[in-house]
Write an enzyme that holds these catalytic residues in place. Structure first.
Site, PDB file in Angstrom:
ATOM      1  N   MET A   1      21.751   2.515  11.576  1.00  0.00           N
ATOM      2  CA  MET A   1      20.511   3.078  11.052  1.00  0.00           C
ATOM      3  C   MET A   1      19.352   2.187  11.409  1.00  0.00           C
ATOM      4  O   MET A   1      18.730   1.595  10.522  1.00  0.00           O
ATOM      5  CB  MET A   1      20.630   3.200   9.547  1.00  0.00           C
ATOM      6  N   PRO A   2      19.101   2.071  12.682  1.00  0.00           N
ATOM      7  CA  PRO A   2      18.082   1.101  13.108  1.00  0.00           C
ATOM      8  C   PRO A   2      16.657   1.562  12.772  1.00  0.00           C
ATOM      9  O   PRO A   2      16.379   2.759  12.659  1.00  0.00           O
ATOM     10  CB  PRO A   2      18.270   1.045  14.630  1.00  0.00           C
TER      11      PRO A   2
END
Lengths: 79, 79, 79, 79, 79, 79
Positions: free
Chosen positions: B1-2
């Site tokens: 989940m950058p």
């Protein structure tokens, strides 16, 4: 290769000014870059500085928008 | 989940443009999201991208506001 | 003179890895720097990249720490 | 009520040091807080400073992890 | 002495509003400051909050600018 | 699609704890995500939260590292 981010409220530091002036910003950039050179021996050229001006209604302290916080502080009411 | 934050100066990359265009921004968002997918196998859907445009007078390098820094670099004067 | 900050969870993308590898980080740095060159014509040398690895218990989504969030997503329970 | 974030690589500035020392960090905190006081008249007490130390493999420049970038610069090879 | 940064898209949450209102921002500041007090026992006075409003064309998800992403999600097309 | 970053010092809020616990972090993630839902109608699923723990020697206030600042405040010495 430091990166310095300076977040300030968007307001003047002198009567009549509504924001930090270009001269004040240049002084911040110069001062902080020289600090990194003096303290950590970082070359001026390798330091990036970003000044982030934040509207006063977007800045909070003491659970309040900053202008309300300041009025509360000045009025001497309990915090 | 950058989360990817891209800070750029607010100025055009082509004559007549005063800032990155919507097309250029979309290309940055697409490119960096695909990079995270390719390198770290992060699904496109889970990558957030924020582009932060910074006024040139708020960006410093070499102890100077960036436009002064560039003039100094181009003039060949010692740094 | 762009600054790109890439925030990722500290975990491996392949079996046995507990974090992004140095090779993966180098690929992120290379890829995003080339993207800024391609899209906005920013010289490679003027782009700074910072990768910020965040422990999974410090990353939240859907109101939950990310590992709980993923378990919930995979179990098919309503969100 | 400024917030100053100073991002530096986690490495020493003197032989034998593997990171900025507590004294160097205190000097950064003092110096930058005084700068905000001098330039923008911000009270010392209202300035927050955060120093963010970044592992060298997580810092990129010129499309390379910073240690590779420095070796390339020093070797005089074309960039 | 926590610092909380809330990044949101610059758009209204109610019909006719083009951005978060001052009341909504005050509610975010109050709510998050009280949360830090409740969970970590941090005095209200020592928490700083910064709200960062990001133009929708500067926000990306799923490899797309956020408005395109939302249209795609709503249309039911495969991602 | 908000992103909330919570920066706190790495220290415990209860005797014997040296840092925020996983339970406290989960409470922060839950609380702030629900706040965004309540105030701005943002779905829980679209809010990302990042908790950034900062060593006390890397956090400054009043021109001092935070532990010195606190001692000074408690001793009643003039600031």
């Amino acid at each position: 290769m430091p990166i310095v981010t300076i977040q300030i409220t968007r307001e003047g530091s002198t009567p009549g000014a509504s924001a930090a002036t270009a001269e004040e910003k240049a002084a911040l950039i110069k001062g902080v870059s020289e600090l990194l050179l003096d303290v950590l021996n970082k070359p001026l050229d390798s330091t990036f500085v970003v000044i982030d001006e934040v509207d006063t209604e977007n800045w909070g302290r003491g659970g309040l928008p900053v202008e309300q916080y300041r009025r509360q502080q000045n009025s001497g009411s309990p915090e």
